[in-house]
Enzyme design. Structure first.
Site, PDB file in Angstrom:
ATOM      1  N   TYR A 141       0.830  -1.215   0.000  1.00  0.00           N
ATOM      2  CA  TYR A 141       0.000   0.000   0.000  1.00  0.00           C
ATOM      3  C   TYR A 141       0.859   1.257   0.000  1.00  0.00           C
ATOM      4  O   TYR A 141       0.458   2.283  -0.531  1.00  0.00           O
ATOM      5  CB  TYR A 141      -0.891   0.038   1.253  1.00  0.00           C
ATOM      6  CG  TYR A 141      -2.210  -0.684   1.133  1.00  0.00           C
ATOM      7  CD1 TYR A 141      -2.267  -2.025   0.804  1.00  0.00           C
ATOM      8  CD2 TYR A 141      -3.409  -0.020   1.397  1.00  0.00           C
ATOM      9  CE1 TYR A 141      -3.471  -2.693   0.728  1.00  0.00           C
ATOM     10  CE2 TYR A 141      -4.623  -0.672   1.319  1.00  0.00           C
ATOM     11  CZ  TYR A 141      -4.649  -2.006   0.989  1.00  0.00           C
ATOM     12  OH  TYR A 141      -5.863  -2.654   0.918  1.00  0.00           O
ATOM     13  N   LYS A 186       3.237 -15.342   2.480  1.00  0.00           N
ATOM     14  CA  LYS A 186       3.412 -16.072   1.219  1.00  0.00           C
ATOM     15  C   LYS A 186       4.908 -16.318   1.070  1.00  0.00           C
ATOM     16  O   LYS A 186       5.553 -15.878   0.120  1.00  0.00           O
ATOM     17  CB  LYS A 186       2.831 -15.230   0.064  1.00  0.00           C
ATOM     18  CG  LYS A 186       2.815 -15.925  -1.282  1.00  0.00           C
ATOM     19  CD  LYS A 186       1.799 -17.056  -1.394  1.00  0.00           C
ATOM     20  CE  LYS A 186       1.946 -17.768  -2.727  1.00  0.00           C
ATOM     21  NZ  LYS A 186       1.085 -18.991  -2.827  1.00  0.00           N
ATOM     22  N   ASP A 219      -2.818 -18.364   0.598  1.00  0.00           N
ATOM     23  CA  ASP A 219      -3.829 -19.085  -0.190  1.00  0.00           C
ATOM     24  C   ASP A 219      -4.485 -20.171   0.664  1.00  0.00           C
ATOM     25  O   ASP A 219      -5.715 -20.345   0.650  1.00  0.00           O
ATOM     26  CB  ASP A 219      -3.234 -19.656  -1.496  1.00  0.00           C
ATOM     27  CG  ASP A 219      -1.909 -20.371  -1.304  1.00  0.00           C
ATOM     28  OD1 ASP A 219      -1.357 -20.362  -0.179  1.00  0.00           O
ATOM     29  OD2 ASP A 219      -1.414 -20.955  -2.297  1.00  0.00           O
ATOM     30  N   ASP A 243      -6.317  -7.032   4.281  1.00  0.00           N
ATOM     31  CA  ASP A 243      -7.455  -6.387   3.614  1.00  0.00           C
ATOM     32  C   ASP A 243      -8.347  -7.445   2.979  1.00  0.00           C
ATOM     33  O   ASP A 243      -9.569  -7.463   3.161  1.00  0.00           O
ATOM     34  CB  ASP A 243      -6.934  -5.411   2.549  1.00  0.00           C
ATOM     35  CG  ASP A 243      -8.068  -4.746   1.788  1.00  0.00           C
ATOM     36  OD1 ASP A 243      -9.007  -4.257   2.445  1.00  0.00           O
ATOM     37  OD2 ASP A 243      -8.018  -4.726   0.539  1.00  0.00           O
ATOM     38  N   ASP A 247     -12.324  -9.154   4.398  1.00  0.00           N
ATOM     39  CA  ASP A 247     -13.587  -9.158   3.638  1.00  0.00           C
ATOM     40  C   ASP A 247     -14.129 -10.584   3.564  1.00  0.00           C
ATOM     41  O   ASP A 247     -15.324 -10.823   3.723  1.00  0.00           O
ATOM     42  CB  ASP A 247     -13.382  -8.620   2.214  1.00  0.00           C
ATOM     43  CG  ASP A 247     -13.604  -7.111   2.112  1.00  0.00           C
ATOM     44  OD1 ASP A 247     -13.408  -6.410   3.130  1.00  0.00           O
ATOM     45  OD2 ASP A 247     -13.968  -6.640   1.023  1.00  0.00           O
TER      46      ASP A 247
HETATM   47  C1  IPM Z   1     -10.311  -1.269   4.237  1.00  0.00           C
HETATM   48  C2  IPM Z   1     -10.558  -0.634   2.908  1.00  0.00           C
HETATM   49  C3  IPM Z   1      -9.398   0.292   2.580  1.00  0.00           C
HETATM   50  C4  IPM Z   1      -8.142  -0.546   2.522  1.00  0.00           C
HETATM   51  C5  IPM Z   1      -9.574   1.135   1.293  1.00  0.00           C
HETATM   52  C6  IPM Z   1     -10.822   1.979   1.345  1.00  0.00           C
HETATM   53  C7  IPM Z   1      -8.363   1.976   1.005  1.00  0.00           C
HETATM   54  O1  IPM Z   1     -10.751  -1.595   1.942  1.00  0.00           O
HETATM   55  O2  IPM Z   1     -10.157  -0.531   5.236  1.00  0.00           O
HETATM   56  O3  IPM Z   1     -10.286  -2.498   4.306  1.00  0.00           O
HETATM   57  O4  IPM Z   1      -7.855  -1.179   1.495  1.00  0.00           O
HETATM   58  O5  IPM Z   1      -7.421  -0.586   3.528  1.00  0.00           O
HETATM   59 MG    MG Z   2     -10.850  -3.546   2.683  1.00  0.00          MG
END
Ligand code: IPM
Ligand code: MG
Length: 354
Positions: A141, A186, A219, A243, A247
Site C-alpha cells: 500500500y 506467502k 492461499d 485487507d 472481507d
Molecule cells: C479497508 C478498505 C481500505 C483498505 C480502502 C478503502 C483503502 O478496503 O479498510 O479495508 O484497502 O485498507
Molecule cells: Mg478492505
C-alpha cells in the site's frame, strides 16, 4: 473524564452510519458521565469536492490533536480516475500513516441471531471468534508506485521493526484470549514474507513463549477460514493480505456491515491509546442515500473506541450487548435479510443501552 473525538463521515453510506454512531457516543457518554466533545471534519471524496484534496490540512490537524477518530467510509465511482494520492482512499491512507496506527484490529464473531445470514453452514460457525491483526501502514500500500500506459509497479517493502511491533500486538491479544497466533504470509514466493515469518518466529519465541504460533500461506489461509474458522484465535498478517482476508472473514458473520475495526499505534493519551475506528465496509455507493445501511459495524467500532482509547471496557461491552440484543429482537437491515432502516436499527440499539 473529558475527551475530544473527530468524526469523519466521508462518502456514500459513511454519513448515514456516522449519524447513528454519534447517537451512540452521546448516549454512552451520558450513561457513564463522560464528557465527550465531537467535531466533524472532511475526508475522502467529500473533501476532494470541497477543497481539492482527500485529507485537507484542517482535517489532518484536528485528527492529530484528537483522543480518537471515528471514520465512516471513503470512495465512490465519481472519484476513480485519479492517481491514488488524489483519490478518496488516498486520504484514508494518509490519515493512517499520519496517526501511526500500524495495527488494525478486526474482530470476527458471528451473532447467534444472524447465523443464517452467513453463506456457510451453521455447524461451521459455532465458536467462531477470530481477532485479525492487520499491519496497516506498510507493505505494498505504501511502497513506491509507478504507473504508465504500458508498465506499472507497486513496491512491497517491510522492515523487521514494522513486522515485530505488529506481531507484538497479536501476541498481547492472544494472551488475553486463547493463547494462539496464526501468522499468514506467502513465504514460498515473497521476500517480504520470508522476513515476516522469521521475525514472527523470533518475537513469539523471545517475548511470548506461552503463546502457540502456527504459520499459514495466504492461499491456504483463505481456504482454512472457510473450512475450519472456529480453530483460529488471533490471525496476524501484512497489509494487503489482511485487507483481502477480512472481507472474506466478514462472511462468517453474515454481512460486512456488522464488522468493526480499531487502528492503533503507540501514541497514548491519559485515557488510553490514540485510535482510528472505522467499520470494515466501504462507502457502498449502490445503497447510499437510501437510509438502509447496516450501522452495526460503525456502532461496534464506537465500542472498540471506548475499550482501547478511553479505558472503558464496561461501556464497550454494554454497547456490544445492545447490538446483540437488537439483533435478537429481530431488528435487521436488508443486508441481513431484514427490512429495517439504519435509523430504526440505531434506535433499537440505543434503547438496549444500559
Ligand atoms: C479497508 C478498505 C481500505 C483498505 C480502502 C478503502 C483503502 O478496503 O479498510 O479495508 O484497502 O485498507
Ligand atoms: Mg478492505
Amino acid at each position: 473524564m473529558s475527551a475530544h473525538i473527530v468524526l469523519l463521515p466521508g462518502d456514500g453510506i459513511g454519513p448515514e452510519v456516522m449519524a447513528v454512531a454519534k447517537r451512540i457516543v452521546d448516549a454512552a457518554a451520558s450513561l457513564a458521565d463522560l464528557k465527550i466533545q465531537c467535531s466533524t471534519e472532511l475526508i475522502g471524496g467529500a473533501a476532494i469536492d470541497a477543497t481539492g484534496v482527500p485529507l485537507p490540512e484542517t482535517s489532518a490537524t484536528a485528527c492529530r490533536q484528537a483522543d480518537a477518530v471515528l471514520l465512516g467510509a471513503v470512495g465512490g465511482p465519481q472519484w476513480h480516475a485519479q492517481e491514488i494520492a488524489k483519490r478518496p482512499e488516498g486520504g484514508l491512507l494518509q490519515l493512517r500513516a499520519l496517526l501511526g496506527t500500524f495495527a488494525n484490529l478486526r474482530p470476527v464473531k458471528p451473532h447467534a441471531a444472524t447465523i443464517d445470514a452467513s453463506p456457510l453452514k451453521p455447524a461451521l460457525l459455532h465458536n467462531v471468534d477470530i481477532m485479525v491483526v492487520r499491519e496497516l501502514t506498510g507493505g505494498i500500500y505504501f511502497g513506491d508506485k509507478t504507473e504508465g500506459d504500458t508498465h506499472a509497479a507497486d513496491v512491497c517493502e517491510y522492515t523487521a521493526d514494522e513486522i515485530a511491533r505488529t506481531v507484538r500486538v497479536a501476541g498481547r491479544l492472544a494472551r488475553q484470549r486463547d493463547g494462539k497466533v496464526t501468522s499468514v504470509d506467502k513465504s514460498n514466493v515473497l521476500a517480504t514474507s520470508r522476513l515476516w515469518r522469521r521475525v514472527c518466529n523470533e518475537v513469539i519465541a523471545d517475548e511470548f513463549p506461552d503463546v502457540t504460533l502456527e504459520h499459514l500461506l495466504v492461499d491456504a489461509a483463505a481456504m482454512h477460514l472457510l473450512s475450519r474458522p472456529a480453530q483460529f484465535d488471533v490471525l496476524v498478517t501484512e497489509n494487503m493480505f489482511g485487507d483481502i482476508l477480512t472481507d472474506e472473514a466478514s462472511m462468517l458473520a453474515g454481512s460486512m456491515g456488522l464488522l468493526p475495526s480499531a487502528s492503533l499505534g503507540e501514541q497514548r493519551t491519559e485515557h488510553g491509546l490514540v485510535g482510528l475506528y472505522e467499520p470494515i465496509h466501504g462507502s457502498a455507493p449502490d445503497i447510499a442515500g437510501q437510509g438502509i445501511a447496516n450501522p452495526c459495524g460503525m456502532i461496534a467500532s464506537v465500542a472498540m473506541m471506548f475499550r482501547y482509547s478511553f479505558g472503558a471496557a464496561n461501556l464497550a461491552a454494554s454497547i456490544e450487548s445492545a447490538i446483540a440484543a437488537a439483533l435478537n429482537d429481530g431488528i435487521a437491515t436488508p443486508d441481513l435479510g431484514g427490512t429495517n432502516t439504519t435509523a430504526q436499527m440505531g434506535e433499537a440499539i440505543v434503547s438496549h443501552l444500559v
